[in-house]
Design an enzyme around this catalytic site. Sequence first.
Site, PDB file in Angstrom:
ATOM      1  N   ASP A   1     -80.783  84.259 -19.214  1.00  0.00           N
ATOM      2  CA  ASP A   1     -79.761  85.074 -19.883  1.00  0.00           C
ATOM      3  C   ASP A   1     -78.427  84.338 -20.037  1.00  0.00           C
ATOM      4  O   ASP A   1     -77.369  84.898 -19.734  1.00  0.00           O
ATOM      5  CB  ASP A   1     -79.504  86.375 -19.099  1.00  0.00           C
TER       6      ASP A   1
ATOM      7  N   GLU B   1     -83.379  94.305 -26.176  1.00  0.00           N
ATOM      8  CA  GLU B   1     -82.274  94.071 -25.248  1.00  0.00           C
ATOM      9  C   GLU B   1     -81.502  92.820 -25.685  1.00  0.00           C
ATOM     10  O   GLU B   1     -81.748  92.254 -26.753  1.00  0.00           O
ATOM     11  CB  GLU B   1     -82.813  93.870 -23.822  1.00  0.00           C
TER      12      GLU B   1
END
Length: 325
Positions: free
Chosen positions: A37, A207
């Site tokens: 991420d 997401e």
Amino acid sequence: MNPTRNLAAVALLALLATSAAEDKKAGNPVFPGWYADPEGIIFGNEYWVYPTFSAPYDQQLHFDAFSSTDLVKWKKHESIVDTKDIKWAKRAMWAPSIIEKDKKFYLFFSANDIQNNEQLGGIGVAVANKPGGPYKDHIGKPLVDKFHHGAQPIDGFVFRDDDGSHYLVYGGWRHCNVARLADDFKSLVPFEDGETFKSITPEGYVEGPFVFKRDGKYYFMWSEGGWTGPDYRVAYAVSDSLLGPHKRIGLVLQQDADVATGAGHHSVIHNKKDDNWYIVYHRRPLGETDGNHRVTCIDKMEFDEKGMIKPVKITFDGVTADPLK
């Protein structure tokens, strides 16, 4: 001895050395360890990457950061924030996003992986006087701690528009919201119609939202598929407004069976000096089956003549040195 000839030789050697340094590739992953991420950004003359420490949720209790002057050599800044600084965060700290404002650095993050409105957790904010921290809790509680429009309060991205206003774009569980940030980043400000959270979920969204602006257009990017699987990938839309509508155009990033799987949850770095664009993302090395075995990589991102993002080819070589000075 011919001084002119010697000076010319020295100049040639310097030129060759500079050229060799610029031709050097960063390699992927760009730094060792399990990290995911990644949020990439430029502060001054340095590139910074803020990733998730990729581990089981009960061990995912801190953030490291990495800095570089050229995208090739990286310096590790250990444990810039952890749960001892964020009293309400007990587990699963991940998906950082950072922005500089008024000479302070604000790190937005997800914590606790809440599954309903009765649990404590969501998206928090930490603040520091320098990019490498140390960071302290800015609010003392989550900024967003409830489900709105079906969106799990995770994966926050902070976007600054051209007029200086700031927005939080966030959401898991296949729903994405946008909210306006107050000037002090301690609360949210309702939109003109009184609504605080606006749903901007595009087709295929799962997401990991990210937004940037180019030639007056809003490029909205997100991750699709399952984060533990090989089909994790990044898609995008282009709109005239941050609020959309955001019509899915296609994929930017996906697995390559010869390189890696699960390429997703990305960010974008723009070196305005040379107008170079880079996509910073995580992927899973071939043969790895543990969901937490993810590494951070950087590859070049380019646009076609219509302003569409060309599909990115993921590589082992990575990018060429791109000094900011």
